[in-house]
Design a protein around this motif. Structure first.
Motif, PDB file in Angstrom:
ATOM      1  N   VAL A  54      45.432  44.754  54.366  1.00 44.60           N
ATOM      2  CA  VAL A  54      44.114  44.406  54.900  1.00 44.60           C
ATOM      3  C   VAL A  54      44.112  44.629  56.410  1.00 44.60           C
ATOM      4  O   VAL A  54      43.158  45.143  56.976  1.00 44.60           O
ATOM      5  CB  VAL A  54      43.763  42.943  54.572  1.00 44.60           C
ATOM      6  N   ARG A  55      45.201  44.239  57.048  1.00 42.03           N
ATOM      7  CA  ARG A  55      45.396  44.524  58.481  1.00 42.03           C
ATOM      8  C   ARG A  55      46.897  44.692  58.716  1.00 42.03           C
ATOM      9  O   ARG A  55      47.688  43.894  58.242  1.00 42.03           O
ATOM     10  CB  ARG A  55      44.834  43.387  59.333  1.00 42.03           C
ATOM     11  N   ALA A  67      46.523  35.828  43.185  1.00 37.72           N
ATOM     12  CA  ALA A  67      46.628  36.630  44.406  1.00 37.72           C
ATOM     13  C   ALA A  67      47.654  35.967  45.320  1.00 37.72           C
ATOM     14  O   ALA A  67      47.710  34.736  45.413  1.00 37.72           O
ATOM     15  CB  ALA A  67      45.273  36.720  45.106  1.00 37.72           C
ATOM     16  N   LEU A  68      48.460  36.799  45.945  1.00 35.98           N
ATOM     17  CA  LEU A  68      49.364  36.335  47.005  1.00 35.98           C
ATOM     18  C   LEU A  68      48.891  37.009  48.277  1.00 35.98           C
ATOM     19  O   LEU A  68      48.865  38.245  48.355  1.00 35.98           O
ATOM     20  CB  LEU A  68      50.805  36.748  46.688  1.00 35.98           C
ATOM     21  N   ILE A  69      48.485  36.207  49.262  1.00 29.76           N
ATOM     22  CA  ILE A  69      47.952  36.787  50.504  1.00 29.76           C
ATOM     23  C   ILE A  69      48.781  36.295  51.695  1.00 29.76           C
ATOM     24  O   ILE A  69      48.545  35.214  52.230  1.00 29.76           O
ATOM     25  CB  ILE A  69      46.448  36.469  50.678  1.00 29.76           C
ATOM     26  N   PRO A  70      49.770  37.097  52.108  1.00 29.46           N
ATOM     27  CA  PRO A  70      50.547  36.765  53.308  1.00 29.46           C
ATOM     28  C   PRO A  70      49.766  37.139  54.557  1.00 29.46           C
ATOM     29  O   PRO A  70      49.165  38.218  54.621  1.00 29.46           O
ATOM     30  CB  PRO A  70      51.803  37.645  53.180  1.00 29.46           C
ATOM     31  N   VAL A  71      49.772  36.245  55.539  1.00 34.53           N
ATOM     32  CA  VAL A  71      49.001  36.444  56.777  1.00 34.53           C
ATOM     33  C   VAL A  71      49.869  36.109  57.974  1.00 34.53           C
ATOM     34  O   VAL A  71      50.617  35.130  57.948  1.00 34.53           O
ATOM     35  CB  VAL A  71      47.737  35.539  56.769  1.00 34.53           C
ATOM     36  N   GLU A  79      49.124  44.202  40.140  1.00 33.03           N
ATOM     37  CA  GLU A  79      48.048  45.169  39.867  1.00 33.03           C
ATOM     38  C   GLU A  79      47.824  46.096  41.057  1.00 33.03           C
ATOM     39  O   GLU A  79      47.564  47.272  40.903  1.00 33.03           O
ATOM     40  CB  GLU A  79      46.743  44.434  39.549  1.00 33.03           C
ATOM     41  N   ARG A  80      47.868  45.513  42.256  1.00 32.60           N
ATOM     42  CA  ARG A  80      47.774  46.356  43.463  1.00 32.60           C
ATOM     43  C   ARG A  80      48.277  45.585  44.673  1.00 32.60           C
ATOM     44  O   ARG A  80      48.249  44.344  44.691  1.00 32.60           O
ATOM     45  CB  ARG A  80      46.344  46.848  43.698  1.00 32.60           C
ATOM     46  N   VAL A 123      48.241  41.167  54.004  1.00 29.49           N
ATOM     47  CA  VAL A 123      48.433  41.990  52.820  1.00 29.49           C
ATOM     48  C   VAL A 123      47.833  41.236  51.631  1.00 29.49           C
ATOM     49  O   VAL A 123      47.911  40.004  51.569  1.00 29.49           O
ATOM     50  CB  VAL A 123      49.934  42.284  52.576  1.00 29.49           C
ATOM     51  N   ASP A 124      47.199  41.974  50.744  1.00 26.38           N
ATOM     52  CA  ASP A 124      46.539  41.353  49.598  1.00 26.38           C
ATOM     53  C   ASP A 124      47.219  41.856  48.322  1.00 26.38           C
ATOM     54  O   ASP A 124      47.104  43.022  47.959  1.00 26.38           O
ATOM     55  CB  ASP A 124      45.050  41.729  49.637  1.00 26.38           C
ATOM     56  N   VAL A 125      47.950  40.975  47.663  1.00 28.47           N
ATOM     57  CA  VAL A 125      48.700  41.321  46.451  1.00 28.47           C
ATOM     58  C   VAL A 125      47.985  40.699  45.249  1.00 28.47           C
ATOM     59  O   VAL A 125      47.857  39.477  45.167  1.00 28.47           O
ATOM     60  CB  VAL A 125      50.155  40.794  46.522  1.00 28.47           C
TER      61      VAL A 125
END
Lengths: 183, 183
Positions: free
Chosen positions: B27-28, B88-92, B22-23, B177-179
């Motif tokens: 984020v940083r 949501a997939l949030i790689p940090v 969706e998007r 990143v916020d997927v």
């Protein structure tokens, strides 16, 4: 060259490399195949081909407190000292039961009961050491520990490994191989 | 199929996969390239080709105590619930300063100051979650966190990520990143 951690490593047992393999002994579980020499390649240089290959990486510390970290840093010698003509590569795999423990339980067994860190400190600066992690890499072992010492400290090194193998932490070791080297 | 951990994972952003992207929001730091769909492949099946690929692995917990582990286990829902149509997939990636901290200091920031575990518990069982590690694999991120939830819980999920991003722990985040996904 300034290397930014984590530093990847490849150990290759074969016919080339700085270290002559004196013996390969299974401590628990299956051994590793015989080989004449060992190469330890840190970074991204292409490794030589060999009989067996073990990969790992340096990583952040998982158990030490700030005080222990500072004590280790102050006492820890560098690798590659000219007098360090003896070395050991000790690959270890721990059991599923170990990895199922919570962080506080592993810390309790590792340090409060087994004195892993404080034991290691007693053998510094004679024994230089580098720990590589490999459990998250799909490798046959969880850790590859590399030790370097002078011929005169060989007896001290035997004491260190004997003490570690008598500790409660070692009851969780499922596979361990002891590779001894000289140059 | 009984899968023995650690479980490797590959996320592929491209044109195939169960999830519609969706998007993708930075984020940083740097974002990830645009893609239409996301595939999440656990285990050793060959991944489809795509625009970008992120690899990771489940691993042992690094911070939770036995009591926290049991509380999480009791409340944690499984992945793949039919009502979980949002994900949501949030790689940090965390900073070198974070990784230089000792274990007790990281635990102190993560839980005593940031309430990471207890915060997460408040959103269970609505939000299913799986954490993959990748710092030791030479990947661009340190962690890949996967979340699944029902459309009705989307607002709750926004609260959770907002709270985490306000915490002292998040000051050590260098890239995020916020997927967001739907199926």
């Amino acid at each position: 060259v300034m290397v930014v951690p984590p530093i990847p490593v490849i150990f290759v047992g074969g016919v080339t490399g700085e270290w002559r393999i004196e013996r390969i002994a299974p401590v628990r579980g299956e051994s590793l195949p015989s080989a004449a020499r060992l190469a330890r390649i840190e970074g991204t240089s292409p490794p030589p081909s060999g009989v067996w290959t073990l990969r790992g990486t340096t990583s952040n510390e998982r158990y030490v407190t700030r005080a222990e970290k500072e004590a280790l840093r102050a006492a820890q010698p560098v690798l590659g000292r000219s007098e360090s003509t003896r070395a050991a590569l000790i690959p270890v795999r721990k059991s599923a039961a170990w990895w199922e423990l919570a962080q506080d339980e592993r810390r309790q067994i590792l340090e409060e009961r087994s004195r892993h860190v404080s034991l290691g400190l007693r053998y510094l600066p004679a024994i230089a050491r580098r720990l590589y992690h490999c459990r998250d890499m799909g490798e046959p072992f969880d850790f590859l520990t590399w030790f370097e010492y002078a011929e005169d400290d060989a007896k001290r090194f035997e004491e260190l490994v004997a003490e570690l193998r008598r500790s409660p932490e070692w009851e969780f070791v499922e596979r361990e191989v002891d590779v001894r080297l000289a140059r």
